[in-house]
Design an enzyme around this catalytic site. Structure first.
Site: not given
Ligand code: GLC
Length: 767
Positions: A382, A385, A457
């Site tokens: 997670d 990015e 999300d």
């Protein structure tokens, strides 16, 4: 590019020099041509996405005053000379794609744009994790991997960069893959009626033009460039229960037990950030999970697998091993003045591993030993990015880029992919021959080689549920078959109807995981009352019955790149109805099931069934296609249709994927005008032994008109199913059946007709 100056033929194609820039043209396959354009000296030829070298194929290059023509068996590339413009046709001279005559490829500062003429009626699909309509005509998109909490259902950019799209016009299709990791922009006739463009902020124009007769063959070619998924562990195709966060250990065990007590099938439980000690990756919280191995052993006894979250940020803390090792060995990213970059995430201030450095990748991978020793089998990557509070990683920080030191501007979009790669490579080595499951939020083209993806999300609304279907289908077109959303919605509280409907869609999504945010209501399958609980038992149960079919669809993806969730546009690209607001969500799940997602507020739905015969999966109702129909869509039953002429393999329901089954594989055959060839695939579901022949491939050749089903087989694996139960749908009044020309017993029960045969080599069944 300006006017033509010179041409040099090369073994893979040619090099062209023009007034202000040069181009390299390379033939990768007879239907794949790469164009590289730069107004500087060409950089080192290096890609994180492309794993294919040019094939040796025949092509010719001819030149006259106005143009150069490169011709392969399937494509003609015509390059206009004054100015230099690239135009692609198929071998029948149908124009597939051409540069805008005015602009071709041009520059504004370092930004470089290729302008492609909009063809009449041209549609565009794909481009990875992009919101908006199935047909992207009229829209523009940016690729800059983005941590976007609670994103609006039409937001852009999201977490992934997959710069591959398909163009559709005049009964023709083609694909374009832009391989440049800098921020890029795609505009498909957005704010103009003249061109579709792709731009890069910096670096080279570097795109692959792909020709082909249909969209499956384009996807096959695109994935021949960027790779395909490895067979995932079977358990990762089961139902997965997640929330932020289940802890301590007792709660996790209790959750597992409740699934078993309630007979609701499930395979996976997740630990989100609270399992760690002060959010430090590679640790367990000493009070919440004092004995992880023992907890995981308990879970395994119940047939559960555990997935843990890992974030890239390493807490700056003296004495924390990962921090100490990273600093000492230069594994972390630095500023140009050689000081460490520090950004803030869950653990507080952190350093960030440079996953574009092979030494860092190796080190990262080895750090999973503690998890693997404890029995963890899945790894959820997670915040890659990379994300940090403030959402603006400084552009000047530097990375190795595997030998071409580069700034964050070039690395940002591949950071998540390289993190997933490090995790995949490390855990594969550590797991003694068992397949790990890797999940990631961020990625770049080719991410399918290392990881499954979820769409971040999202929010608990109907709009998001349907947007999620489009995201999943678009990712499939873009080469990523193992993809899903936070079922039920991550942010916010779903109503019972929304939750239940979303779960029925999850049943028909490649990656099926419920997840929700910290502080939201309980979202276990039993949290919405008895009625929903019963329907969840049925719809998750259906997922488990379908596993032999789903696993085979993953096998197909691993061989051809054809996704598991297939937008109907893949098979009917020229049918305008497919793109309408009413029907753009419809998709095939595997080769033969047409799924029609419907919002939770509707109890009836409008469905468009293409030509042919269809059978509603839950009622067996036969419907002739080529029309729009209104169908029932109660909370627990999504409209799903089996295609006439197809074969669908199912098993009896189990509580987890590797639980011992009854020893019968149910082979459903659906009557139709045309037959089909269906490949069923089986192996042990957890190791790599299939690579040395321990697999079984059964090819079912079904001819409904001749009333015949032939089964042939390949591979050394002995099927776990001793019997095949052939179930007939849509065949009226069968009076006798034969296996290998000998009469066999014939059953009629509950309106279904079937025969049972031994599952052994070479069977010919007729009726
Ligand atoms: C991010 C992830 C989400 C996770 C949360 C806490 O928001 O996208 O899935 O639950 O972080 O780790």
């Amino acid at each position: 590019m300006g006017n033509f100056k010179s041409l040099k033929k090369t073994s893979a194609g040619m090099e062209i020099t023009a007034a202000n820039a040069s181009a390299q043209v390379s033939v990768y396959a007879s239907n794949i041509i790469r164009i590289r354009i730069s107004n500087k000296t060409f950089d080192r030829d290096f890609s994180y996405a492309v794993i294919k070298n040019p094939d040796k194929v025949n092509f010719t290059v001819t030149e006259d005053k106005e143009k150069i023509t490169l011709q392969t068996d399937s494509l003609i590339l015509t390059i206009g000379k004054n100015p230099v413009r690239f135009n692609f046709s198929d071998k029948k001279n149908n124009i597939l794609n051409e540069d805008d005559t005015g602009f071709g490829t041009s520059w504004i500062g370092t930004e470089m744009t290729t302008y492609k003429k909009l063809q009449e009626g041209e549609r565009f699909i794909g481009l990875g994790e992009k919101t908006g309509n199935l047909d992207r005509r009229g829209s523009a998109y940016v690729n800059w991997n983005n941590d976007y909490f609670g994103y609006p259902a039409n937001a852009d950019p999201l977490y992934q960069t997959i710069p591959f799209y398909v163009g559709i016009h005049h009964n023709l299709v083609y694909g374009i893959f832009l391989d440049n990791t800098y921020k890029s922009t795609f505009a498909f006739g957005a704010s103009n009626n003249r061109f579709a463009t792709f731009s890069v902020d910096d670096g080279e124009m570097n795109y692959y033009f792909i020709g082909g007769a249909n969209i499956p063959s384009l996807i096959q070619s695109y994935t021949s460039l960027t790779g395909r998924i490895e067979m995932p562990p079977m358990w990762s195709l089961g139902y997965q229960q997640c929330r932020w966060s289940y802890y301590p250990d007792k709660e996790v065990l209790n959750l597992a037990r409740t699934f078993r007590e309630k007979n609701i099938p499930a395979d996976v439980i997740y630990l989100d950030v609270h399992y760690m000690d002060a959010y430090k990756v590679f640790t367990f919280h000493p009070e919440r999970f004092p004995n992880p191995k023992q907890t995981i052993d308990e879970l395994k006894k119940m047939g559960f697998h555990l997935v843990v979250i890992v974030d890239p940020g390493i807490k700056v803390e003296k004495g924390y091993t990962a921090y100490e090792e990273g600093v000492k060995n230069n594994y972390f990213v630095k500023y140009p003045d050689n000081t460490l970059y520090t950004g803030e995430v869950w653990p507080g201030w952190c350093h960030f591993p440079d996953f574009t450095n092979s030494k860092t990748r190796l080190w990262w991978g080895q750090n999973f030993k503690g998890y693997v020793d404890a029995g963890v089998e899945g790894f959820w990557n997670d915040m890659n990015e990379p994300a940090s509070w403030g959402n603006k990683t400084p552009d000047l920080i530097e990375f190795e880029f595997d030998g071409s030191k580069s700034t964050h501007k070039r690395v940002h979009n591949i950071y998540g992919m390289q993190m997933s790669r490090s995790t995949f490579e490390g855990t594969t080595k550590l797991m003694s021959g068992k397949r790990p499951f890797i999940l990631t939020r961020a990625g770049y083209a080719g991410i399918q080689r290392y990881s499954a993806v979820w769409t971040g999300d999202n929010v608990a609304t109907d709009e998001h549920m349907l947007a999620g279907v489009r995201l999943v289908n678009s990712m499939g077109i873009s080469g990523v078959p193992f993809i899903g959303v936070d079922v039920g919605g991550f942010v916010g509280d779903a109503s019972a109807d929304l939750y239940a409907r979303w779960m029925t869609i999850g049943t028909f999504t490649p990656f099926f995981r419920q997840h929700s945010m910290y502080g939201t209501r309980d979202k276990e399958p039993w949290s919405f009352g008895e009625e929903v609980e019963i329907s969840m038992r049925n719809s998750i149960g259906l997922r488990y019955k379908l596993l032999p079919y789903i696993y085979s669809a993953f096998y197909e993806a691993s061989q051809t790149g054809i996704p598991v969730s297939r937008s109907a546009a893949i098979y009917y690209p020229h049918d305008p109805k497919i793109y309408s607001n009413d029907y753009q969500h419809q998709y095939f799940f595997g080769p033969s099931l047409l799924v029609a997602p419907i919002s939770s507020t509707q109890k009836f739905g409008k469905v468009y069934l293409p030509q042919g015969t269809w059978y509603r999966l839950d009622t067996d109702e036969k419907i002739e296609g080529g029309k729009e129909v209104i169908v029932e869509a109660p909370m627990d039953r999504l409209p799903v249709f089996a295609k006439g002429g197809s074969v669908i393999t199912m098993q009896s329901q189990v509580q987890y994927s590797l639980q011992k089954n009854t020893d019968t594989l149910h082979v459903h055959v659906y009557n139709g005008d045309k037959g089909s060839v269906y490949v069923y695939y089986e192996d042990d579901g957890e190791t790599y032994n299939f690579k040395t022949g321990e697999f079984l491939k059964m090819t079912f050749t079904f001819d409904p008109l001749a009333r015949q089903l032939n089964v042939s087989r390949e591979g050394k694996w002995k099927s776990k199913f001793n019997y095949l139960n052939i179930v007939y749908h849509g065949f009226a009044d069968i009076s006798q059946a034969k296996a290998n020309d000998k009469g066999i017993a014939f059953n009629k029960k509950n309106g279904l007709q079937s025969v049972v045969v031994n599952n052994e080599s070479g069977i010919k069944i007729s009726w």
